[in-house]
Design a protein around this motif. Structure first.
Motif, mmCIF file in Angstrom:
data_model
loop_
_atom_site.group_PDB
_atom_site.id
_atom_site.type_symbol
_atom_site.label_atom_id
_atom_site.label_comp_id
_atom_site.label_asym_id
_atom_site.label_seq_id
_atom_site.Cartn_x
_atom_site.Cartn_y
_atom_site.Cartn_z
ATOM 1 N N PRO A 114 61.362 9.930 54.876
ATOM 2 C CA PRO A 114 60.836 8.759 55.558
ATOM 3 C C PRO A 114 61.045 7.477 54.734
ATOM 4 O O PRO A 114 61.228 7.559 53.520
ATOM 5 N N LYS B 49 50.017 3.219 45.481
ATOM 6 C CA LYS B 49 51.025 4.049 44.821
ATOM 7 C C LYS B 49 52.350 3.315 44.792
ATOM 8 O O LYS B 49 52.777 2.748 45.808
ATOM 9 N N LEU B 50 52.982 3.355 43.644
ATOM 10 C CA LEU B 50 54.322 2.823 43.502
ATOM 11 C C LEU B 50 55.220 4.035 43.284
ATOM 12 O O LEU B 50 55.007 4.808 42.347
ATOM 13 N N ILE B 51 56.197 4.191 44.173
ATOM 14 C CA ILE B 51 56.986 5.422 44.145
ATOM 15 C C ILE B 51 58.458 5.110 43.963
ATOM 16 O O ILE B 51 58.997 4.209 44.609
ATOM 17 N N GLY C 184 61.769 8.738 47.721
ATOM 18 C CA GLY C 184 61.100 8.831 49.016
ATOM 19 C C GLY C 184 59.677 9.342 48.883
ATOM 20 O O GLY C 184 59.278 9.808 47.821
ATOM 21 N N PRO C 185 58.909 9.275 49.975
ATOM 22 C CA PRO C 185 57.519 9.719 49.908
ATOM 23 C C PRO C 185 57.353 11.235 49.858
ATOM 24 O O PRO C 185 56.288 11.728 49.518
ATOM 25 N N MET C 186 58.402 11.981 50.183
ATOM 26 C CA MET C 186 58.268 13.437 50.154
ATOM 27 C C MET C 186 58.566 14.013 48.769
ATOM 28 O O MET C 186 58.001 15.027 48.376
ATOM 29 N N MET C 187 59.505 13.406 48.057
ATOM 30 C CA MET C 187 59.903 13.972 46.767
ATOM 31 C C MET C 187 59.890 12.983 45.618
ATOM 32 O O MET C 187 60.154 13.354 44.477
ATOM 33 N N GLY C 188 59.605 11.718 45.897
ATOM 34 C CA GLY C 188 59.675 10.697 44.850
ATOM 35 C C GLY C 188 58.590 10.862 43.803
ATOM 36 O O GLY C 188 57.621 11.588 43.992
ATOM 37 N N THR C 189 58.755 10.148 42.672
ATOM 38 C CA THR C 189 57.747 10.227 41.621
ATOM 39 C C THR C 189 56.927 8.942 41.596
ATOM 40 O O THR C 189 57.441 7.855 41.824
ATOM 41 N N THR C 190 55.660 9.086 41.287
ATOM 42 C CA THR C 190 54.799 7.916 41.184
ATOM 43 C C THR C 190 55.026 7.241 39.833
ATOM 44 O O THR C 190 55.264 7.896 38.834
ATOM 45 N N GLU D 169 48.654 4.332 54.090
ATOM 46 C CA GLU D 169 49.943 5.008 54.281
ATOM 47 C C GLU D 169 49.998 6.355 53.570
ATOM 48 O O GLU D 169 50.770 7.224 53.943
ATOM 49 N N ILE D 170 49.205 6.507 52.529
ATOM 50 C CA ILE D 170 49.329 7.731 51.729
ATOM 51 C C ILE D 170 48.345 8.803 52.182
ATOM 52 O O ILE D 170 47.370 8.519 52.870
ATOM 53 N N ALA D 171 48.648 10.016 51.756
ATOM 54 C CA ALA D 171 47.797 11.150 52.109
ATOM 55 C C ALA D 171 46.438 10.997 51.436
ATOM 56 O O ALA D 171 46.359 10.670 50.262
ATOM 57 N N GLY E 74 58.553 19.839 49.544
ATOM 58 C CA GLY E 74 57.213 19.327 49.846
ATOM 59 C C GLY E 74 56.740 19.585 51.263
ATOM 60 O O GLY E 74 55.663 19.139 51.641
#
Lengths: 319, 278, 440
Positions: C165, C322-324, C327-333, C355-357, C407
């Motif tokens: 996403p 969160k700063l990533i 992507g939101p599925m596999m990216g790192t914070t 936006e985040i879980a 993920g």
């Protein structure tokens, strides 16, 4: 130092909005039609019995969590659901204290001693019922003719369940009565229509999966159908077998309990078919009229083994 | 009467046959076990901690007898046990000083603020793998207690400030916590070490100051004040020569960030009451 | 034709609308560039310059002798200020070359290959240009172009799925530079002597599908494949399963089934390297999320700090939680904004609270949803307990190393268990205990 304190956490950073609470409460909502029908046919006392069981379940869960110094999560829906389901398996005029004892056993022994939500082996509601059947066989075996419109049951209105009539007097009950619930039996099991409406909602939400319920119902219908073809005089017809007793309630709401049923697709099918066979065997050749409870409980016990032997082959490994 | 005789005779016969089988089995199938294994087993702590490399104390005892391990192999038992094992096995054992676990970081939550908010598994290793951890200092103690959980003797407790506290009366020096810490902040020290350096940061002074109030800022004051010339700098951290150090305590007194502390062997006890009773 | 796909997987909201119609802009020209010496999978580079050296655009500043490694080049002209540990997106400080830009962007002399290069020439050029997989894994491309003896690559798949996403960089590249993708693709096919070429694109990018079909029409051996919009469609093994209908065995590479997968951006980098001799010093990233004032698709120099990129997009707005990186599925914070963009960075996302879980962990209720969605046919729920109780030998028995860490399981989990974190921890611990037993 950074000016902002950000959150660090493992990926993924987005998730479904589906939560354990959502699922639990949806199942509770799906049982409400059955609860209302129970009140309509068995009187307001039936509603009171259901509420008693729910409150006792919540209280038991609270006490256990407090004593074990675990986070209190009595409103995650699982205790309410157990209490509700348990109440639906009871006889309409069961004394309140018995219902309360059963609910304490259901939550305490059925769930909390195993470690709480997610750790129990047997369906807690059925554990509670099994305990009552053993402890108070007479009260648990007394059934009543349904009334209409929230009336009051009296001692005069005792009546055998369709399964008992079939087993001991070879007398069948009209399917329409069984479909709408105008038969004697446990609070929640009499009206197939109300139960199926709730089940339809759960299918729509994707919370239950076809393999277990249809495996169970299909096996019961199939095997009893074969027996009926062999000897229609002695064995009930398959439609009767499906709608009589607690099969619909058990198949759609109890056997589908996530915690106590297999996870793998093949395992679910095995669970359903195995449970169905047990139900038929107990009903047709066993000493009891009804076999849904023991059928499911026995399959619960087999669930870890089923999971172990139906593990999917991982990606890229030829079968 | 005859009703009784038949069962008595038949039961007696069955009993006799089974007894005979047992006797034969005992003679034929007996596994010769070295008597010493049992003796050693009595001495060992019996916690099956695994620090020696064997799966449990019995296996360790067997390895001792077969010569695969030396008498000093039992970390948890320490010198006492090693000596006793030595006497059973008939070998001489050189005994060292008892060692105790020490934490090489003094920056708890009060001294070193978190740099981010962590969400996830509460395990030091997991936190380290996740964006380098939530602690401002990437060398400091994360405070999620892997050492305390790993300790088979329940000798480590996490303080409210988020640092491990070792109870010397429970610590056996088994070194399991040393392996459990993903940041290598646990070390074994004997009473030969008089002063501990309570910081493990490799950063320069300025960077350390930004992240921790008790970190070593490499000011070299301790090196200058030491009357015995026992302290030298290795990179950005002081190293104290235990042989030269006479425990005068001047460096501890002068250290501007309090990152040097006296190593009080056998004097540390945890505060919580319930575990004191061991 | 119905779009192809792989079995299982999930359908997260794609959130691509903020940037999927925006032209790729040139990013900021920062004063300072930070180039970590570890930018690809494999070996870390050794610096090829010294502090105080003058460098030009495209000059090599780090390289390694190792088999799996890719050299690093300067994206700016200027002076090497230091070679020292600098903040990195892993949260640690890693050895980096810090270059101060002089703003003149003077290039080293670049020379492309002849019009009709040999496979060997292409491979060498790809290595010299420091090209790595730009989809995220940053695996040195040249290594993939050199399959082990006995394994031949039949099909080249160009990955334009971009199933994460928010991300739209690959989408824009396909719309804006389809010819160059095709050129890179032809070069790659030549390098490995592949017979067929496929370009896999998810159906949520109809303009990209159209653009790619338009440029590939004349090539009978190249086919554009429409793929169902599903995550993780862009995973190498899933993409191969969708297009070629074969599964890559555990611990095996795609070349074992005769396939090679390259990202669209990698394809462009290959084309630029071979035609113009340009090394990989810049890449397209998506800067998005509700926390970014003006979300953009940017072409940024590798080594640009996250703070410079965010400032270029108008800074942050609202409360960024969160700063990533990715992507939101596999990216790192990220823990701050000092870390630089590296070759493998596909996006910078600044996400706000809505936006985040929301994490509210419950015990596993064995609902089996993780098993239903796992594209690798694993039982993700079991890894959590195994890691917690330290039964590491069971992990391997349950094929933990076949997990691609996409993920999907953690996304779908109603108990919101950090399943991927358990798996990563399990893999790490298992690798450690193996190392220990090897050294013992």
């Amino acid at each position: 130092m950074t000016e902002e304190k950000l959150k660090i956490s493992p990926a993924p950073h987005i998730a479904t909005t589906e939560t354990v609470e959502n699922i639990m409460y949806s199942v509770i909502y799906s049982l409400i039609p059955a609860g209302i029908v129970a009140g309509y046919f068995f009187g307001l006392r039936a509603i009171a019995l259901i509420i008693t069981c729910i409150l006792t379940s919540i209280a038991t869960e609270y006490v256990f969590q407090k004593v074990r110094a675990k986070p209190i999560s009595v409103f995650d829906g699982s205790a309410i659901l157990t209490g509700f389901l348990f109440a639906l398996t009871l006889s309409p005029r069961l004394p309140f204290y018995m219902a309360m004892i059963g609910a304490v056993v259901a939550i305490g022994i059925g769930k909390q001693v195993f470690g709480g939500l997610g750790h129990n082996i047997f369906n807690p509601a059925l554990v509670g019922r099994a305990f009552l059947v053993a402890a108070f066989p007479v009260a648990m075996g007394s059934w009543y003719q349904p009334l209409t419109r929230f009336g009051v049951l009296t001692d005069a209105s005792t009546g055998a369940t369709p399964l008992a009539l079939m087993k001991f007097e070879f007398e069948t009950t009209a399917i329409s009565s069984m479909f709408f619930g105008q038969i004697s039996g446990a609070l929640g099991e009499t009206s197939a229509a109300a139960l199926l409406a709730g089940a339809a909602y759960l299918f729509y939400k994707g919370y239950i999966e076809w393999r277990i319920p249809f495996g169970l119902v299909g096996t019961v219908a199939g095997v009893s159908g074969i027996m009926w073809l062999i000897d229609p005089g002695r064995y009930p017809d398959p439609v009767f077998s499906v709608f009589a007793g607690g099969l619909i309630l058990g198949a759609f709401f109890m056997a589908t309990d996530y915690v106590t049923s297999p996870i793998t697709p093949v395992g679910k099918l095995i669970f359903g078919i195995g449970g169905g066979l047990l139900v038929v065997v107990i009903r047709l050749w066993g000493g009891m009229q009804e076999g849904v409870m023991y059928g499911i409980l026995l399959m619960n016990a087999l669930t870890p083994i089923i999971n172990r032997y139906t593990r999917p082959t991982t990606f890229g490994v030829k079968q | 009467m005859s009703d009784l005789i038949a069962p008595i005779v038949s039961m007696g016969a069955i009993g006799a046959v089974l007894a005979l089988i047992l006797v034969i089995a005992d003679r034929k199938l007996r596994v010769k076990e070295d008597q010493r294994v049992e003796k050693i087993l009595e001495i060992l702590p019996g916690s099956n901690c695994g620090a020696c490399g064997a799966p449990g104390c019995r296996q360790f005892a067997e390895q001792l007898v077969s010569g695969e391990q030396g008498p000093a192999g039992c970390m948890a038992g320490g010198p006492e046990v090693a000596k006793k094992i030595g006497s059973i096995l008939g070998v001489e054992v050189k005994v060292g000083l008892p060692q105790k676990a020490r934490v090489l970081c003094l920056g708890g939550n009060l001294e070193s603020q978190p740099r981010a908010q962590y969400e996830g598994i509460r395990d030091c290793q997991a936190v380290t793998l996740q964006s380098g951890g939530d602690k401002s200092c990437v060398y400091g103690c994360l405070g999620y207690g892997n050492c305390a959980r790993a300790c088979p003797f329940d000798a480590i407790e996490m303080t409210d400030n988020g640092l491990p506290l070792v109870d010397d009366f429970l610590c056996t020096g088994c070194e399991i916590c040393v392996a459990a810490c993903p940041r290598q902040l646990m070390a074994m020290k004997t009473e030969e070490t008089k002063i501990l350096v309570g910081c493990s940061s490799l950063e320069k002074g300025k960077a350390v100051k930004q992240v921790c109030a008790r970190g070593c800022i490499a000011c070299k004051l301790c090196v200058k004040v030491c009357p015995q010339d026992a302290i030298v700098m290795d990179g950005n951290l002081p190293v104290i020569d235990d042989k030269k150090c006479d425990d005068c305590g001047i460096c501890v007194e002068k250290c501007p960030t309090d990152s040097l502390v006296e190593n009080l062997i056998n004097q540390l006890r945890r505060t919580s009451e319930k575990k004191k009773a061991v | 034709m119905r779009p192809l796909t792989f079995p299982r997987g999930i359908h997260p909201r794609d959130h691509k609308e903020a940037t999927n119609a925006k032209l790729i802009e040139d990013g900021p020209l920062p004063d300072v560039i930070i180039l970590p010496l570890q930018q690809s999978a494999g070996a870390c580079c050794l610096p090829a310059v010294d502090s105080g050296d003058k460098v030009l655009v495209g000059q090599k500043i780090g390289d390694s002798e190792a088999l799996i490694a890719a050299p690093i080049h300067s994206p700016v002209s200027g002076t090497v200020k230091a070679i020292e540990p600098r903040p990195h997106h892993t949260g640690l400080k890693l050895s980096s070359v810090v270059i101060e830009s002089d703003g003149q962007q003077k290039h080293v002399e670049c020379k492309g290959l002849s019009a009709n290069p040999s496979p060997d020439e292409i491979r060498r050029k790809v290595r010299d240009a420091g090209i790595v997989g730009l989809g995220g894994a940053a695996f040195p491309t040249q290594v993939k172009l050199d399959p082990p003896k006995g394994q031949e690559i039949v099909s080249l798949i160009i990955n334009g799925c971009e199933c994460e996403p928010y991300l739209t960089g690959d989408h824009r590249i396909m719309v804006e530079e389809p010819e160059q993708i095709l050129d890179g693709m032809l070069l790659l096919m030549k390098a490995v002597e592949a017979e067929n070429g496929y370009i896999g694109i998810e159906t949520n990018k109809p303009d990209a599908i159209e653009a790619m079909i338009a440029v590939t029409e004349k090539y009978p051996d190249i086919e554009v494949i429409a793929l169902e919009e599903k995550y993780p469609q862009g995973s190498e093994k899933q993409l191969i399963e969708a297009i070629l209908d074969v599964q890559v065995a555990p611990n095996m590479l795609p070349c074992s089934v005769g396939a090679l997968v390259q990202n669209v951006a990698t394809s462009i980098a290959v084309s630029k390297a071979c035609r113009d001799g340009l090394p990989l010093v810049e890449r397209v990233i998506t800067v998005s999320g509700n926390g970014i004032a003006t979300p953009k698709n940017l072409r940024v120099a590798v080594g640009t700090r996250v703070s410079d990129v965010i400032d270029f997009c108008g800074g942050t707005r609202d409360q960024v939680v969160k700063l990533i990186l990715g992507g939101p599925m596999m990216g790192t914070t990220l823990v701050g904004r000092e870390a630089p963009v590296v070759k493998g960075t596909s996006a910078i996302l600044a996400l706000t609270n809505d936006e985040i879980a929301k994490v509210d962990v419950h015990p596993c209720i064995k609902c089996g949803k993780c098993v239903e969605v796992c594209p690798m046919l694993l039982l993700p729920y079991r890894f959590g307990a195994m890691v917690e109780f330290g039964v590491f030998d069971e992990l391997e028995d349950n094929h933990i190393f076949n997990c691609i860490e996409c993920g999907s399981c953690a996304f779908i989990c109603p108990s919101q268990l950090p399943l991927v974190q358990y798996i990563k921890l399990g893999k790490y611990s298992l690798a450690q205990s193996r190392e220990k037993s090897r050294s013992a």
